[in-house]
Design a protein around this motif. Structure first.
Motif, PDB file in Angstrom:
ATOM      1  N   ASN A 130      52.691  54.012  44.440  1.00 20.76           N
ATOM      2  CA  ASN A 130      53.295  55.335  45.016  1.00 20.76           C
ATOM      3  C   ASN A 130      53.089  56.742  44.230  1.00 20.76           C
ATOM      4  O   ASN A 130      54.013  57.793  44.330  1.00 20.76           O
ATOM      5  N   GLY A 131      52.130  56.907  43.850  1.00 17.87           N
ATOM      6  CA  GLY A 131      51.355  58.155  43.129  1.00 17.87           C
ATOM      7  C   GLY A 131      51.988  58.256  41.574  1.00 17.87           C
ATOM      8  O   GLY A 131      51.752  59.178  41.004  1.00 17.87           O
ATOM      9  N   LYS A 132      52.827  57.385  41.321  1.00 16.25           N
ATOM     10  CA  LYS A 132      53.206  57.453  39.743  1.00 16.25           C
ATOM     11  C   LYS A 132      52.884  56.399  39.004  1.00 16.25           C
ATOM     12  O   LYS A 132      52.759  55.137  39.367  1.00 16.25           O
ATOM     13  N   LYS A 133      52.461  57.001  37.648  1.00 20.55           N
ATOM     14  CA  LYS A 133      51.800  55.927  36.816  1.00 20.55           C
ATOM     15  C   LYS A 133      52.775  55.174  36.179  1.00 20.55           C
ATOM     16  O   LYS A 133      53.925  55.653  35.655  1.00 20.55           O
ATOM     17  N   VAL A 134      52.869  53.759  36.319  1.00 14.17           N
ATOM     18  CA  VAL A 134      53.995  52.933  35.865  1.00 14.17           C
ATOM     19  C   VAL A 134      53.569  51.990  34.589  1.00 14.17           C
ATOM     20  O   VAL A 134      54.488  51.556  34.041  1.00 14.17           O
ATOM     21  N   LYS A 135      52.182  52.018  34.203  1.00 10.34           N
ATOM     22  CA  LYS A 135      51.780  51.030  33.142  1.00 10.34           C
ATOM     23  C   LYS A 135      50.641  51.470  32.721  1.00 10.34           C
ATOM     24  O   LYS A 135      49.608  51.803  33.485  1.00 10.34           O
ATOM     25  N   GLU A 136      50.258  51.455  31.580  1.00 13.37           N
ATOM     26  CA  GLU A 136      49.045  51.661  30.944  1.00 13.37           C
ATOM     27  C   GLU A 136      48.567  50.219  30.285  1.00 13.37           C
ATOM     28  O   GLU A 136      49.334  49.570  29.338  1.00 13.37           O
ATOM     29  N   TYR A 137      47.135  50.021  30.098  1.00 16.02           N
ATOM     30  CA  TYR A 137      46.431  48.832  29.572  1.00 16.02           C
ATOM     31  C   TYR A 137      45.515  49.238  28.443  1.00 16.02           C
ATOM     32  O   TYR A 137      44.769  50.382  28.864  1.00 16.02           O
ATOM     33  N   GLY A 138      45.680  48.437  27.534  1.00 15.77           N
ATOM     34  CA  GLY A 138      44.502  48.681  26.237  1.00 15.77           C
ATOM     35  C   GLY A 138      43.804  47.295  26.249  1.00 15.77           C
ATOM     36  O   GLY A 138      44.096  46.175  26.697  1.00 15.77           O
ATOM     37  N   SER A 139      42.973  47.251  25.087  1.00 16.67           N
ATOM     38  CA  SER A 139      42.215  46.452  24.791  1.00 16.67           C
ATOM     39  C   SER A 139      43.008  44.939  24.464  1.00 16.67           C
ATOM     40  O   SER A 139      43.942  45.106  23.714  1.00 16.67           O
ATOM     41  N   GLY A 140      42.559  43.642  25.151  1.00 16.34           N
ATOM     42  CA  GLY A 140      43.259  42.539  24.825  1.00 16.34           C
ATOM     43  C   GLY A 140      44.457  42.534  25.876  1.00 16.34           C
ATOM     44  O   GLY A 140      44.991  41.281  26.019  1.00 16.34           O
ATOM     45  N   GLU A 141      44.807  43.524  26.788  1.00 19.27           N
ATOM     46  CA  GLU A 141      45.766  43.356  27.759  1.00 19.27           C
ATOM     47  C   GLU A 141      45.200  42.541  29.145  1.00 19.27           C
ATOM     48  O   GLU A 141      43.973  43.015  29.150  1.00 19.27           O
ATOM     49  N   TYR A 142      45.969  42.253  29.918  1.00 15.57           N
ATOM     50  CA  TYR A 142      45.362  41.738  31.120  1.00 15.57           C
ATOM     51  C   TYR A 142      46.386  42.016  32.527  1.00 15.57           C
ATOM     52  O   TYR A 142      47.381  42.775  32.015  1.00 15.57           O
ATOM     53  N   PHE A 143      45.731  41.918  33.561  1.00 11.78           N
ATOM     54  CA  PHE A 143      46.442  42.359  34.780  1.00 11.78           C
ATOM     55  C   PHE A 143      45.828  41.533  35.894  1.00 11.78           C
ATOM     56  O   PHE A 143      44.726  40.995  35.845  1.00 11.78           O
ATOM     57  N   GLY A 144      46.457  41.474  36.934  1.00 17.58           N
ATOM     58  CA  GLY A 144      46.053  41.001  38.210  1.00 17.58           C
ATOM     59  C   GLY A 144      46.591  39.543  38.351  1.00 17.58           C
ATOM     60  O   GLY A 144      46.576  38.854  39.311  1.00 17.58           O
ATOM     61  N   GLU A 145      47.642  39.067  37.243  1.00 14.78           N
ATOM     62  CA  GLU A 145      47.747  37.889  37.304  1.00 14.78           C
ATOM     63  C   GLU A 145      49.246  37.528  38.483  1.00 14.78           C
ATOM     64  O   GLU A 145      49.141  36.369  38.981  1.00 14.78           O
ATOM     65  N   LEU A 146      49.797  38.771  38.544  1.00 15.50           N
ATOM     66  CA  LEU A 146      51.182  38.490  39.477  1.00 15.50           C
ATOM     67  C   LEU A 146      50.753  38.037  40.918  1.00 15.50           C
ATOM     68  O   LEU A 146      51.475  36.896  41.316  1.00 15.50           O
ATOM     69  N   ALA A 147      49.787  38.830  41.358  1.00 17.18           N
ATOM     70  CA  ALA A 147      49.346  38.431  42.805  1.00 17.18           C
ATOM     71  C   ALA A 147      48.692  37.092  42.770  1.00 17.18           C
ATOM     72  O   ALA A 147      49.053  36.522  43.936  1.00 17.18           O
ATOM     73  N   LEU A 148      48.013  36.468  41.805  1.00 17.55           N
ATOM     74  CA  LEU A 148      47.623  35.251  42.058  1.00 17.55           C
ATOM     75  C   LEU A 148      48.606  34.151  41.636  1.00 17.55           C
ATOM     76  O   LEU A 148      48.785  33.129  42.508  1.00 17.55           O
ATOM     77  N   ILE A 149      49.596  34.274  40.988  1.00 12.20           N
ATOM     78  CA  ILE A 149      50.686  33.243  40.533  1.00 12.20           C
ATOM     79  C   ILE A 149      51.504  33.366  41.780  1.00 12.20           C
ATOM     80  O   ILE A 149      52.115  32.066  41.981  1.00 12.20           O
ATOM     81  N   ARG A 150      51.897  34.596  42.191  1.00  9.37           N
ATOM     82  CA  ARG A 150      52.812  34.482  43.485  1.00  9.37           C
ATOM     83  C   ARG A 150      52.368  34.424  44.930  1.00  9.37           C
ATOM     84  O   ARG A 150      53.098  34.500  46.018  1.00  9.37           O
TER      85      ARG A 150
END
Length: 123
Positions: A66-86
């Motif tokens: 909703n237009g608000k930055k909620v998390k930043e990711y750096g090298s070695g971090e991952y994302f996209g897993e929650l939509a796959l798991i749930r």
């Protein structure tokens, strides 16, 4: 061959992948795709169904809800897993914050097959 060894060492440093046996990590290397994005480029769109898992190799990204930055990711971090798991739509936009931003990408079916036993540590 040198790139494969570099990625193997990198994957062993990623929190959620540390518990993988070397043989499983080797299988994972066969399935990963390297992608590059430029600053400002959208990687994930909120509301889309999740079909891929992303591991940040180089650069940085951030998640926006909703237009608000909620998390930043750096090298070695991952994302996209929650939509796959749930099995839910994506909950945020994820945008590249640096040029280039390099990601290793794993398709959803391979994610479930190889990392299914590690889902508890991702949620």
């Amino acid at each position: 061959m040198a790139q494969r060894a570099t990625f193997d060492k990198f994957l062993a440093s990623v929190d959620v992948l540390r518990k993988l046996r070397p043989a499983d990590r080797d299988k994972l290397l066969d399935l990963l795709e390297l992608r590059s994005y430029q600053a400002g480029q959208k990687i994930i769109k909120k509301g889309d169904m999740g079909t891929e898992f992303f591991i940040l190799v180089k650069g940085s990204t951030y998640a926006v809800v909703n237009g608000k930055k909620v998390k930043e990711y750096g090298s070695g971090e991952y994302f996209g897993e929650l939509a796959l798991i749930r099995n839910e739509p994506r909950g945020a936009d994820v945008i590249a914050n640096a040029s280039p931003t390099s990601l290793l990408v794993l398709d959803g079916d391979s994610f479930r097959r190889l990392l299914g036993d590690h889902n508890d540590s991702m949620e």
